[in-house]
Design a protein around this motif. Structure first.
Motif, mmCIF file in Angstrom:
data_model
loop_
_atom_site.group_PDB
_atom_site.id
_atom_site.type_symbol
_atom_site.label_atom_id
_atom_site.label_comp_id
_atom_site.label_asym_id
_atom_site.label_seq_id
_atom_site.Cartn_x
_atom_site.Cartn_y
_atom_site.Cartn_z
ATOM 1 N N ASP A 1 -2.691 43.532 100.935
ATOM 2 C CA ASP A 1 -2.238 43.765 99.560
ATOM 3 C C ASP A 1 -1.594 42.511 98.989
ATOM 4 O O ASP A 1 -1.887 42.106 97.861
ATOM 5 N N VAL A 2 -0.732 41.896 99.765
ATOM 6 C CA VAL A 2 -0.055 40.676 99.316
ATOM 7 C C VAL A 2 -1.077 39.572 99.053
ATOM 8 O O VAL A 2 -1.014 38.853 98.045
ATOM 9 N N ALA A 3 -2.044 39.458 99.944
ATOM 10 C CA ALA A 3 -3.076 38.431 99.787
ATOM 11 C C ALA A 3 -3.873 38.664 98.511
ATOM 12 O O ALA A 3 -4.202 37.713 97.787
ATOM 13 N N THR A 4 -4.158 39.931 98.204
ATOM 14 C CA THR A 4 -4.897 40.269 96.989
ATOM 15 C C THR A 4 -4.091 39.865 95.747
ATOM 16 O O THR A 4 -4.631 39.240 94.822
ATOM 17 N N SER A 5 -2.804 40.190 95.755
ATOM 18 C CA SER A 5 -1.929 39.813 94.632
ATOM 19 C C SER A 5 -1.905 38.302 94.469
ATOM 20 O O SER A 5 -1.962 37.782 93.351
ATOM 21 N N ARG A 6 -1.809 37.614 95.596
ATOM 22 C CA ARG A 6 -1.764 36.148 95.546
ATOM 23 C C ARG A 6 -3.041 35.600 94.901
ATOM 24 O O ARG A 6 -3.004 34.715 94.037
ATOM 25 N N LYS A 7 -4.182 36.181 95.307
ATOM 26 C CA LYS A 7 -5.456 35.716 94.746
ATOM 27 C C LYS A 7 -5.529 35.984 93.244
ATOM 28 O O LYS A 7 -6.024 35.161 92.470
ATOM 29 N N ARG A 8 -5.002 37.150 92.847
ATOM 30 C CA ARG A 8 -5.002 37.484 91.424
ATOM 31 C C ARG A 8 -4.154 36.458 90.640
ATOM 32 O O ARG A 8 -4.550 35.996 89.578
ATOM 33 N N LEU A 9 -3.005 36.129 91.228
ATOM 34 C CA LEU A 9 -2.129 35.124 90.601
ATOM 35 C C LEU A 9 -2.843 33.785 90.474
ATOM 36 O O LEU A 9 -2.737 33.087 89.452
ATOM 37 N N GLU A 10 -3.573 33.437 91.520
ATOM 38 C CA GLU A 10 -4.296 32.157 91.509
ATOM 39 C C GLU A 10 -5.329 32.127 90.382
ATOM 40 O O GLU A 10 -5.493 31.117 89.667
ATOM 41 N N ALA B 1 4.220 26.655 75.809
ATOM 42 C CA ALA B 1 4.506 28.054 76.158
ATOM 43 C C ALA B 1 3.686 28.485 77.374
ATOM 44 O O ALA B 1 4.183 29.143 78.299
ATOM 45 N N LEU B 2 2.408 28.101 77.382
ATOM 46 C CA LEU B 2 1.513 28.407 78.511
ATOM 47 C C LEU B 2 2.039 27.767 79.783
ATOM 48 O O LEU B 2 2.040 28.397 80.857
ATOM 49 N N GLN B 3 2.501 26.530 79.587
ATOM 50 C CA GLN B 3 2.979 25.774 80.758
ATOM 51 C C GLN B 3 4.143 26.481 81.424
ATOM 52 O O GLN B 3 4.258 26.497 82.634
ATOM 53 N N GLN B 4 4.978 27.100 80.539
ATOM 54 C CA GLN B 4 6.121 27.848 81.061
ATOM 55 C C GLN B 4 5.641 29.025 81.919
ATOM 56 O O GLN B 4 6.127 29.258 83.017
ATOM 57 N N GLN B 5 4.592 29.731 81.372
ATOM 58 C CA GLN B 5 4.009 30.847 82.117
ATOM 59 C C GLN B 5 3.450 30.377 83.441
ATOM 60 O O GLN B 5 3.615 31.035 84.493
ATOM 61 N N VAL B 6 2.770 29.231 83.382
ATOM 62 C CA VAL B 6 2.163 28.683 84.622
ATOM 63 C C VAL B 6 3.250 28.411 85.655
ATOM 64 O O VAL B 6 3.105 28.776 86.818
ATOM 65 N N THR B 7 4.346 27.834 85.204
ATOM 66 C CA THR B 7 5.440 27.523 86.123
ATOM 67 C C THR B 7 5.984 28.809 86.757
ATOM 68 O O THR B 7 6.181 28.881 87.974
ATOM 69 N N ASP B 8 6.153 29.845 85.886
ATOM 70 C CA ASP B 8 6.641 31.128 86.401
ATOM 71 C C ASP B 8 5.681 31.699 87.457
ATOM 72 O O ASP B 8 6.093 32.152 88.536
ATOM 73 N N LEU B 9 4.397 31.655 87.060
ATOM 74 C CA LEU B 9 3.385 32.205 87.987
ATOM 75 C C LEU B 9 3.344 31.399 89.282
ATOM 76 O O LEU B 9 3.170 31.974 90.367
ATOM 77 N N GLU B 10 3.523 30.124 89.188
ATOM 78 C CA GLU B 10 3.504 29.284 90.390
ATOM 79 C C GLU B 10 4.649 29.648 91.326
ATOM 80 O O GLU B 10 4.480 29.710 92.538
ATOM 81 N N THR B 11 5.805 29.929 90.685
ATOM 82 C CA THR B 11 6.955 30.364 91.502
ATOM 83 C C THR B 11 6.610 31.677 92.216
ATOM 84 O O THR B 11 6.828 31.826 93.420
ATOM 85 N N GLN B 12 6.074 32.614 91.404
ATOM 86 C CA GLN B 12 5.670 33.894 91.993
ATOM 87 C C GLN B 12 4.673 33.696 93.123
ATOM 88 O O GLN B 12 4.748 34.340 94.172
ATOM 89 N N HIS B 13 3.725 32.826 92.871
ATOM 90 C CA HIS B 13 2.684 32.544 93.857
ATOM 91 C C HIS B 13 3.275 32.031 95.151
ATOM 92 O O HIS B 13 2.907 32.473 96.240
ATOM 93 N N GLN B 14 4.234 31.144 95.000
ATOM 94 C CA GLN B 14 4.887 30.568 96.184
ATOM 95 C C GLN B 14 5.621 31.659 96.981
ATOM 96 O O GLN B 14 5.528 31.724 98.205
ATOM 97 N N THR B 15 6.333 32.536 96.208
ATOM 98 C CA THR B 15 7.053 33.632 96.860
ATOM 99 C C THR B 15 6.079 34.523 97.634
ATOM 100 O O THR B 15 6.312 34.870 98.801
ATOM 101 N N LEU B 16 4.991 34.877 96.940
ATOM 102 C CA LEU B 16 3.988 35.740 97.569
ATOM 103 C C LEU B 16 3.407 35.083 98.814
ATOM 104 O O LEU B 16 3.226 35.733 99.849
#
Lengths: 261, 92
Positions: A50-59, A97-112
């Motif tokens: 499940d975690v791997a799937t979420s990570r892939k979705r984030l990617e 604004a997009l860049q901010q989202q990307v940064t957030d998602l990257e953080t999430q990605h790292q956590t995942l």
């Protein structure tokens, strides 16, 4: 079949089994526990997936956002080339604004990713533990089975099972019999000594011997009487018989009578 | 089929002999339940003889459970009756 043989067999077996099964079978408990561990391992693995799937979705999302960001940058560059600074400014602010989202998602990605690594490690450790447990379980089961066999053999020799119940009974029976025989032998000796019981061993005279003695004794008396009568009549009885011819028939008759006896 | 005669040992009896033995066995049970002492003595003797002659004795050191068990030749009707009760034979 419900006869004596079967029923006795069933009762004996039931007793032996009861002694064995008083404690629950640890092999079943082990198997159950192993099953539970496998289920847990399965859950962890599903979690990892499940975690791997979420990570892939984030990617995928990140790629998308980065694609949009690149597009906005290109648009901004084009607008600037065309002298439309206002448009370029708009594009660049959207990109920010997009860049901010990307940064957030990257953080999430790292956590995942960190979580996924931890979970994968946990799953691997759990897998190793479950494998170890399986080996241990099989060893315990084998040991238990061996112990059970030993118990059966032990019981067979200690008197719990049919085999020994039987031998024990046989010994008891033999002991009882011996005691009984000894008691009886003692009683017979006493009765013989007291004269209450006739000795049939031939040492003492039995009824028939006594009667024969009596009869033969009586015959001797009769003979003695005859001899005495003959003496009184004159001469020895031998002479009288030999001398008188008329007496011959009487003699032979007497002889015959003796032969018969 | 392994038959144990208590106090004597185990005997290996071929399945083909069972119907005959069963008849005697059922007769014996009926006599125990009916309290027929004479019949019990006679049938037990006949049954034991039948098992002995039909079977092959197992060595004394063989450790095999018996499928069928017979009382000893000199067991009394009362003894056998007591053994057939559920709480007989082995305490516990």
């Amino acid at each position: 079949m419900s006869g004596v043989m079967k029923r006795m067999g069933m009762i004996f077996r039931a007793k032996a089994n009861k002694a064995l099964d008083r404690a629950e079978d640890p092999r079943e408990t082990l198997d159950y526990s192993y099953q539970k561990q496998l289920e847990l391992l399965q859950k962890v693995r599903r979690g990892v997936a499940d975690v791997a799937t979420s990570r892939k979705r984030l990617e995928l999302q990140l790629n998308q956002l980065q694609g949009q960001s690149t597009k906005l940058e290109d648009q901004g560059r084009k607008a600037l080339a065309l002298g439309r600074e206002d448009l370029a400014r708009e594009a660049l602010s959207r990109r920010a604004a997009l860049q901010q989202q990307v940064t957030d998602l990257e953080t999430q990605h790292q956590t995942l990713q960190g979580e996924e690594e931890k979970l994968t490690l946990a799953a691997q450790r759990l897998q190793a533990k479950v494998d170890a447990f399986r080996t241990r379980k099989e060893t315990i089961k084998a040991t238990y089975t061996a112990a059970q066999a030993q118990t059966r053999i032990g019981e067979a020799f200690s008197g719990i099972s049919e085999e020994m119940g039987d031998v024990g009974m046989a010994i008891q029976r033999a002991e009882d019999k011996t005691a009984q025989l000894q008691a009886r032998a003692g009683a017979i000796d006493e009765l013989l000594a007291s004269g209450a019981l006739d000795d049939q061993s031939g040492m003492a005279k039995d009824d028939i011997a006594a009667e024969l003695d009596r009869i033969s004794g009586g015959t001797d008396v009769e003979l003695e009487l005859q001899r005495m009568k003959a003496e009184l009549a004159g001469g020895s009885p031998q002479q009288a018989i030999e001398g008188g011819k008329t007496d011959e028939s009487q003699q032979s008759r007497t002889q015959h009578k003796f032969d018969k006896q | 089929m392994i038959v144990r005669i208590m106090g004597e040992g185990q005997v290996l009896v071929a399945e083909s002999h069972l119907p005959g033995l069963n008849r005697l066995d059922d007769e014996l049970l009926a006599e125990i339940e009916g309290g027929d002492h004479e019949g019990f003595r006679r049938t037990l003797g006949a049954l034991l003889d039948a098992v002995r002659s039909a079977g092959e004795p197992l060595p004394d050191d063989a450790l095999q459970p018996s499928e069928l068990i017979l009382p000893a030749a000199d067991a009394t009707l009362e003894e056998v009756k007591a053994m057939l009760k559920d709480d007989g034979l082995i305490p516990g």
